[in-house]
Design an enzyme around this catalytic site. Structure first.
Site, PDB file in Angstrom:
ATOM      1  N   ALA A   1       0.842  -1.187   0.000  1.00 22.61           N
ATOM      2  CA  ALA A   1       0.000   0.000   0.000  1.00 22.61           C
ATOM      3  C   ALA A   1       0.884   1.246   0.000  1.00 22.61           C
ATOM      4  O   ALA A   1       2.099   1.162   0.184  1.00 22.61           O
ATOM      5  CB  ALA A   1      -0.922   0.001   1.213  1.00 22.61           C
TER       6      ALA A   1
ATOM      7  N   GLY B   1      -0.675  -5.195   1.065  1.00 23.50           N
ATOM      8  CA  GLY B   1      -1.929  -5.094   0.332  1.00 23.50           C
ATOM      9  C   GLY B   1      -1.918  -5.845  -0.981  1.00 23.50           C
ATOM     10  O   GLY B   1      -2.966  -6.274  -1.467  1.00 23.50           O
TER      11      GLY B   1
ATOM     12  N   GLU C   1      -2.726  -9.374  -0.129  1.00 25.57           N
ATOM     13  CA  GLU C   1      -4.149  -9.402   0.220  1.00 25.57           C
ATOM     14  C   GLU C   1      -5.028  -9.313  -1.022  1.00 25.57           C
ATOM     15  O   GLU C   1      -6.066  -9.973  -1.121  1.00 25.57           O
ATOM     16  CB  GLU C   1      -4.457  -8.267   1.195  1.00 25.57           C
ATOM     17  CG  GLU C   1      -3.828  -8.495   2.563  1.00 25.57           C
ATOM     18  CD  GLU C   1      -3.856  -7.260   3.451  1.00 25.57           C
ATOM     19  OE1 GLU C   1      -4.320  -7.375   4.594  1.00 25.57           O
ATOM     20  OE2 GLU C   1      -3.419  -6.174   3.007  1.00 25.57           O
TER      21      GLU C   1
ATOM     22  N   GLU D   1       3.630  -6.092   7.406  1.00 26.98           N
ATOM     23  CA  GLU D   1       3.131  -4.899   8.095  1.00 26.98           C
ATOM     24  C   GLU D   1       3.706  -4.711   9.490  1.00 26.98           C
ATOM     25  O   GLU D   1       3.860  -3.567   9.958  1.00 26.98           O
ATOM     26  CB  GLU D   1       1.591  -4.950   8.171  1.00 26.98           C
ATOM     27  CG  GLU D   1       0.881  -4.697   6.855  1.00 26.98           C
ATOM     28  CD  GLU D   1       0.680  -5.947   6.021  1.00 26.98           C
ATOM     29  OE1 GLU D   1      -0.073  -5.895   5.037  1.00 26.98           O
ATOM     30  OE2 GLU D   1       1.288  -7.007   6.355  1.00 26.98           O
TER      31      GLU D   1
END
Length: 260
Positions: free
Chosen positions: A67, A113, A116, A136
């Protein structure tokens, strides 16, 4: 239907959807999230004149490397972290529940992300250069776009916990061994495999494909998918496609499904 961060190509009923931010390793910023929401939730949600979607990243370095960290910092300062995660959940659910199969073609880093996003797709084909991880914790946060949930589903609690708590990155072959990806192949073969999968699915009943996706997802959404399966089975047995499929089987010919 124009997009700033997505490139859309359609050929022979298959849509190639590319996250097109190679200068940022295709990092997911909020503009890209909004465009994914529009693609899956509005622009293509009502269309049935295509077989499926191959989702990939521009360039040969990254699928989606994560991200946008600068945006994360801004969100933290505003105290809107929960809202950001919930928005990501909503958009990724649109992909997971999309009425046509979505195959992630993972051509490089799929971190945070990006991992994901790949997990929200129905199937995953990786090049041997692909790398996966939920790093993360290195930033002092946790996965926020479904990583703590979907990684469990694909590889089991023990290994998912290890990868999330250590932030460890794994290669494509390890991801295949663990069940995170369906195939890990040389780059020249990976796209062909994604196309072959969609072409094979395209010969099946479209209503049955949609209802199968719905029933498979029901287990994870509801904790018990048996009722959803029975309901979906009932709907498919009432379709023209079922009558055609049964007739084709008896007559030993290919079925001509109409998606009705």
């Amino acid at each position: 239907m124009s997009y700033e961060n997505l490139a859309v190509e359609e050929k022979s009923g298959i849509i190639r959807l590319t996250i097109n931010r190679p200068q940022s390793l295709n990092a997911l910023n909020q503009q890209t999230i909004a465009e994914l929401e529009r693609f899956f939730g509005t622009d293509y949600a009502g269309r049935t004149d295509f077989h499926g979607v191959i989702l990939t990243g521009a360039g040969d370095r990254a699928f989606v490397a994560g991200a946008d960290i600068k945006e994360f910092l801004a969100v933290a300062e505003q105290g809107n972290g929960r809202e950001m995660a919930e928005r990501g959940h909503e958009v990724f659910f649109l992909i997971e529940n999309f009425h046509r199969p979505v195959i992630a073609l993972i051509n490089g880093f799929a971190l945070g992300g990006g991992c994901e996003l790949a997990m929200a797709c129905h199937l995953r084909v990786a090049t041997e250069a692909a790398r996966f991880g939920q790093p993360e914790v290195n930033l002092g946060i946790i996965p926020g776009y479904g990583g703590t949930q979907r990684l469990n589903q694909y590889i089991g609690k023990g290994k998912a916990t290890e990868l999330i708590l250590t932030g460890k990155m794994i290669d494509a072959k390890e991801a295949e061994r663990l069940g995170l990806v369906n195939y890990a192949l040389p780059a020249a073969e990976a796209e062909d495999k994604a196309l072959q999968l969609l072409q094979a699915i395209a010969t099946k009943g479209p209503v049955a494909i949609q209802e199968s996706i719905r029933a498979i997802n029901a287990y994870y959404a509801q904790g018990d998918g048996y009722i959803a399966e029975a309901e979906a089975f009932g709907r498919t047995t009432a379709t023209e496609d079922f009558r055609e499929g049964a007739a084709a089987f008896v007559e030993k010919r290919p079925a001509a499904f109409k998606g009705k």
